[in-house]
Design a protein around this motif. Sequence first.
Motif, PDB file in Angstrom:
ATOM      1  N   ALA A  32      -6.718  13.407   0.693  1.00  0.00           N
ATOM      2  CA  ALA A  32      -5.860  13.333  -0.304  1.00  0.00           C
ATOM      3  C   ALA A  32      -4.543  13.693  -0.191  1.00  0.00           C
ATOM      4  N   GLY A  33      -4.423  14.739   0.573  1.00  0.00           N
ATOM      5  CA  GLY A  33      -3.100  15.247   1.089  1.00  0.00           C
ATOM      6  C   GLY A  33      -2.498  14.351   1.612  1.00  0.00           C
ATOM      7  N   LYS A  34      -2.963  13.483   2.735  1.00  0.00           N
ATOM      8  CA  LYS A  34      -2.265  12.696   3.455  1.00  0.00           C
ATOM      9  C   LYS A  34      -1.722  11.378   2.776  1.00  0.00           C
ATOM     10  N   LYS A  35      -2.854  11.098   1.937  1.00  0.00           N
ATOM     11  CA  LYS A  35      -2.392   9.862   0.889  1.00  0.00           C
ATOM     12  C   LYS A  35      -1.426  10.064   0.056  1.00  0.00           C
ATOM     13  N   LEU A  36      -1.080  11.515  -0.652  1.00  0.00           N
ATOM     14  CA  LEU A  36       0.000  11.710  -1.316  1.00  0.00           C
ATOM     15  C   LEU A  36       1.309  11.750  -0.387  1.00  0.00           C
ATOM     16  N   VAL A  37       1.159  12.153   0.787  1.00  0.00           N
ATOM     17  CA  VAL A  37       2.575  12.211   1.482  1.00  0.00           C
ATOM     18  C   VAL A  37       2.863  10.869   1.680  1.00  0.00           C
ATOM     19  N   LYS A  38       1.862   9.960   2.241  1.00  0.00           N
ATOM     20  CA  LYS A  38       2.080   8.365   2.637  1.00  0.00           C
ATOM     21  C   LYS A  38       2.628   7.895   1.371  1.00  0.00           C
TER      22      LYS A  38
END
Length: 117
Positions: A32-38
């Motif tokens: 989820a964190g990586k998705k937000l940063v992406k």
Amino acid sequence: MTENKIKLQENAQSSSKNKLGGAHTTIIGGRAGKKLVKLVSQHPEVKKVIPTVISVKGIAGGSLTGKVLRADARGNLRLLLSEGRSFQEIRLVTTVGTAEEGDRIMNELNEILKTAF
């Protein structure tokens, strides 16, 4: 603003890994964190994403949250990710040159993050 949303959708297919930089590459929140940063990095005016050190704060528990904070004098932003006791500041280098333009991007990114949650 709708113009930038269209550009964001067009750029969704392109990889954002070339925008990720800095000494720290770990991002809190797992997928989820990586998705937000992406999602944030796909904004057409975000040039570089630089994760910083993960820190610990108050009480345990809680879900992942993200908020883009005020622009500096050059229009660069900070993304604050928080999950449970951990938080991480991610610096966003933009292509704009003033704080007013940075505030505009901050508002656009916060709207995008609201729809992501």
